[in-house]
Motif scaffolding. Structure first.
Motif, mmCIF file in Angstrom:
data_model
loop_
_atom_site.group_PDB
_atom_site.id
_atom_site.type_symbol
_atom_site.label_atom_id
_atom_site.label_comp_id
_atom_site.label_asym_id
_atom_site.label_seq_id
_atom_site.Cartn_x
_atom_site.Cartn_y
_atom_site.Cartn_z
ATOM 1 N N ASP A 171 1.755 -2.841 12.273
ATOM 2 C CA ASP A 171 2.121 -4.205 13.029
ATOM 3 C C ASP A 171 3.366 -4.731 12.755
ATOM 4 O O ASP A 171 3.603 -5.562 11.635
ATOM 5 C CB ASP A 171 0.968 -5.114 12.803
ATOM 6 C CG ASP A 171 1.106 -6.373 13.738
ATOM 7 O OD1 ASP A 171 2.053 -6.604 14.490
ATOM 8 O OD2 ASP A 171 0.322 -7.245 13.553
ATOM 9 N N VAL A 172 4.386 -4.362 13.278
ATOM 10 C CA VAL A 172 5.620 -4.823 12.965
ATOM 11 C C VAL A 172 6.080 -6.226 13.124
ATOM 12 O O VAL A 172 6.891 -6.842 12.525
ATOM 13 C CB VAL A 172 6.756 -4.200 13.699
ATOM 14 C CG1 VAL A 172 6.764 -2.554 13.455
ATOM 15 C CG2 VAL A 172 6.645 -4.564 15.134
ATOM 16 N N ASP A 173 5.115 -7.042 13.785
ATOM 17 C CA ASP A 173 5.388 -8.306 13.737
ATOM 18 C C ASP A 173 4.574 -9.166 12.573
ATOM 19 O O ASP A 173 4.808 -10.509 12.618
ATOM 20 C CB ASP A 173 4.604 -8.880 15.218
ATOM 21 C CG ASP A 173 5.144 -8.486 16.745
ATOM 22 O OD1 ASP A 173 6.647 -8.581 16.473
ATOM 23 O OD2 ASP A 173 4.751 -7.917 17.418
ATOM 24 N N ALA A 174 3.700 -8.557 11.943
ATOM 25 C CA ALA A 174 2.981 -9.395 10.975
ATOM 26 C C ALA A 174 3.785 -9.585 9.691
ATOM 27 O O ALA A 174 3.585 -10.549 9.210
ATOM 28 C CB ALA A 174 1.654 -8.571 10.695
ATOM 29 N N PRO A 175 4.510 -8.909 9.022
ATOM 30 C CA PRO A 175 5.150 -9.145 7.740
ATOM 31 C C PRO A 175 6.285 -10.307 7.784
ATOM 32 O O PRO A 175 6.994 -10.144 8.778
ATOM 33 C CB PRO A 175 5.845 -7.753 7.377
ATOM 34 C CG PRO A 175 5.267 -6.614 8.390
ATOM 35 C CD PRO A 175 4.997 -7.386 9.534
ATOM 36 N N GLU A 176 5.666 -11.093 6.841
ATOM 37 C CA GLU A 176 6.681 -12.402 6.671
ATOM 38 C C GLU A 176 7.917 -11.843 5.342
ATOM 39 O O GLU A 176 8.825 -12.691 5.386
ATOM 40 C CB GLU A 176 6.101 -13.637 6.330
ATOM 41 C CG GLU A 176 5.307 -13.567 5.377
ATOM 42 C CD GLU A 176 4.782 -14.985 4.706
ATOM 43 O OE1 GLU A 176 5.793 -15.769 4.337
ATOM 44 O OE2 GLU A 176 3.486 -15.215 4.631
ATOM 45 N N ILE A 177 7.387 -10.589 4.881
ATOM 46 C CA ILE A 177 8.215 -10.153 3.608
ATOM 47 C C ILE A 177 8.445 -8.832 3.709
ATOM 48 O O ILE A 177 7.424 -7.979 4.253
ATOM 49 C CB ILE A 177 7.633 -10.343 2.128
ATOM 50 C CG1 ILE A 177 7.002 -11.923 2.132
ATOM 51 C CG2 ILE A 177 8.459 -10.038 1.042
ATOM 52 C CD1 ILE A 177 7.439 -12.963 2.209
ATOM 53 N N VAL A 178 9.655 -8.201 3.510
ATOM 54 C CA VAL A 178 9.963 -6.833 3.533
ATOM 55 C C VAL A 178 10.680 -6.699 2.114
ATOM 56 O O VAL A 178 11.187 -7.220 1.562
ATOM 57 C CB VAL A 178 11.043 -6.385 4.797
ATOM 58 C CG1 VAL A 178 11.055 -4.870 4.314
ATOM 59 C CG2 VAL A 178 10.441 -6.819 5.912
ATOM 60 N N SER A 230 1.778 -11.566 3.956
ATOM 61 C CA SER A 230 1.924 -10.457 4.662
ATOM 62 C C SER A 230 3.200 -9.621 4.319
ATOM 63 O O SER A 230 4.187 -10.293 4.476
ATOM 64 C CB SER A 230 1.712 -10.210 6.235
ATOM 65 O OG SER A 230 2.021 -9.167 6.887
ATOM 66 N N TYR A 231 3.064 -8.267 3.881
ATOM 67 C CA TYR A 231 4.444 -7.671 3.451
ATOM 68 C C TYR A 231 4.464 -6.255 3.809
ATOM 69 O O TYR A 231 3.429 -5.715 3.965
ATOM 70 C CB TYR A 231 4.830 -7.879 2.039
ATOM 71 C CG TYR A 231 3.889 -7.269 1.191
ATOM 72 C CD1 TYR A 231 3.909 -5.997 0.372
ATOM 73 C CD2 TYR A 231 2.765 -7.908 0.745
ATOM 74 C CE1 TYR A 231 3.049 -5.564 -0.458
ATOM 75 C CE2 TYR A 231 1.708 -7.489 -0.493
ATOM 76 C CZ TYR A 231 2.226 -6.295 -0.872
ATOM 77 O OH TYR A 231 1.265 -5.897 -1.793
ATOM 78 N N ALA A 232 5.607 -5.949 3.968
ATOM 79 C CA ALA A 232 5.809 -4.263 4.380
ATOM 80 C C ALA A 232 6.667 -3.805 3.453
ATOM 81 O O ALA A 232 7.638 -4.619 2.746
ATOM 82 C CB ALA A 232 6.055 -4.013 5.941
ATOM 83 N N ILE A 233 6.811 -2.462 3.089
ATOM 84 C CA ILE A 233 7.536 -1.947 2.335
ATOM 85 C C ILE A 233 8.559 -0.678 3.142
ATOM 86 O O ILE A 233 7.993 -0.136 3.943
ATOM 87 C CB ILE A 233 6.947 -1.102 1.153
ATOM 88 C CG1 ILE A 233 6.045 -2.273 0.293
ATOM 89 C CG2 ILE A 233 7.550 -0.657 0.196
ATOM 90 C CD1 ILE A 233 5.101 -1.691 -0.586
ATOM 91 N N ILE A 234 9.826 -0.664 2.684
ATOM 92 C CA ILE A 234 10.617 0.538 3.172
ATOM 93 C C ILE A 234 11.158 1.269 2.003
ATOM 94 O O ILE A 234 11.840 0.334 0.933
ATOM 95 C CB ILE A 234 11.711 -0.084 4.097
ATOM 96 C CG1 ILE A 234 11.281 -1.095 5.376
ATOM 97 C CG2 ILE A 234 12.693 1.012 4.542
ATOM 98 C CD1 ILE A 234 12.386 -1.517 6.184
ATOM 99 N N VAL A 235 10.832 2.384 1.903
ATOM 100 C CA VAL A 235 11.351 3.393 0.868
ATOM 101 C C VAL A 235 12.800 4.051 1.586
ATOM 102 O O VAL A 235 12.482 4.776 2.321
ATOM 103 C CB VAL A 235 10.165 4.406 0.442
ATOM 104 C CG1 VAL A 235 10.898 5.394 -0.498
ATOM 105 C CG2 VAL A 235 9.180 3.477 -0.221
#
Length: 339
Positions: free
Chosen positions: A27-34, A61-66
């Motif tokens: 869900d690309v709309d959810a993260p407030e942190i990357v 909510s957070y997402a990670i980019i490697v």
């Protein structure tokens, strides 16, 4: 040109980055942190980094980019893929096709802006680091409470042997600040928070590619951000632990890193004074003055620390500053696996 490698006139060029793995149902709309994690030939360490991020104690909510920066074997991307595919990690693994740490950061930060429209903060951690469980919460809390645009935190060195612990006080490894609060400058992306407006201001060329293999692109970027008026701070409680291999304690590595720090200082100083009258002469005079003062400063520091290496540090930095005035560059990161 966007991340897909399409120019404004419609011509196709090699892409800056490619998405290799995407979390199922992301869900690309959810993260407030990357959180961005550059990686190069450290698959096992990358997995430890990611496990420390999975273990964060936060309601945010957070997402990670490697950002995989080894574009052939891609060992890090392969090792981490199952964490994303299984849903243990929300986010993306991308291939940053152009080699160099500045290229990797630029690709990941731009991907964050283009993929996640609502994130407020972007956090940076390297693939040789692990984060304390409340790292994310403390970095974001400090930024919000103190109304800061950019926040740094300590990189606690973890040495291979206990007898190396005294090296933690060497200027190469020692954090620049010890208390939480506003600070006048920051120097490293190894443990960093950037607010979205900062990224939007400098997109897409965040880090200057002149520093791609020498290091120092982060110092230059942070100097430009400060010059643009952004507020800096430090969170002493938001700790990441950095693995320090024994080769980084060898005299030639310390010497090279010290000289490099001096060169970077000169280059950043020139950028900071760009457009000022007699800027080049002013920077050169400052470099010469620092070199002249460095033996006394080094003697005092070395005696206090009872360390020849600590004593030599100001002298080597001073020498690096002067060498930088005459075009000396040291690409210490070109063979990153040996760094």
């Amino acid at each position: 040109m966007d991340q897909s490698g399409v120019t404004t006139d419609g011509n196709s060029v090699p892409p800056v980055s490619t998405i290799l793995t995407r979390s199922a149902g992301l869900d690309v709309d959810a993260p407030e942190i990357v959180i961005t994690v550059p990686t190069y030939k450290r698959p096992d360490q990358l997995l430890r980094t990611l496990q420390s991020l999975i273990a964060q104690k936060t309601s945010r909510s957070y997402a990670i980019i490697v950002m995989e920066n080894e574009d052939e074997a891609r060992e890090g991307a392969a090792a981490a893929a199952h964490l994303f595919e299984s849903g243990a990690v929300a986010g993306l693994i991308i291939a940053a096709h152009r080699r160099g740490n500045c290229e990797a950061y630029n690709a990941g930060w731009q991907m964050a802006l283009e993929t996640f429209p609502h994130f407020r903060h972007l956090l940076v951690i390297d693939d040789d680091e692990t984060a304390d469980p409340r790292w994310l919460a403390r970095m974001c809390g400090t930024a919000e409470t103190l109304e800061l645009d950019i926040v740094g935190g300590p990189q606690n060195p973890i040495f291979e042997k206990d007898e190396y612990e005294s090296w933690a006080q060497h200027p190469v490894f020692r954090p620049p600040f010890t208390e939480t609060g506003p600070v006048p400058a920051l120097y490293s992306t190894g443990n960093l928070l950037l607010t979205r407006p900062v990224l939007e201001r400098f997109s897409p060329n965040f880090l200057d590619l002149r520093f791609n293999f020498m290091g120092g692109g982060d110092s230059d970027f942070l100097m430009r951000a400060r010059k643009a008026g952004y507020e800096f701070g430090w969170c002493a409680e938001a700790i990441v632990h950095e693995t320090i291999p024994s080769r980084r304690l060898q005299a030639d590595w310390i010497r090279t890193r010290s000289l490099r720090n001096g060169v970077i200082s000169t280059l950043v100083d020139h950028e900071r004074r760009k457009g000022h009258s007699f800027a080049r002469v002013q920077v050169l005079m400052k470099s010469l003055a620092l070199l002249a003062a460095s033996p006394l400063r080094g003697l005092k520091a070395g005696l206090a620390a009872r360390s020849l290496s600590v004593g030599l540090y100001p002298v080597l930095v001073g020498a690096g500053r002067v060498l930088g005035e005459f075009g000396y560059m040291n690409d210490q990161y070109r063979q990153a696996e040996k760094n």
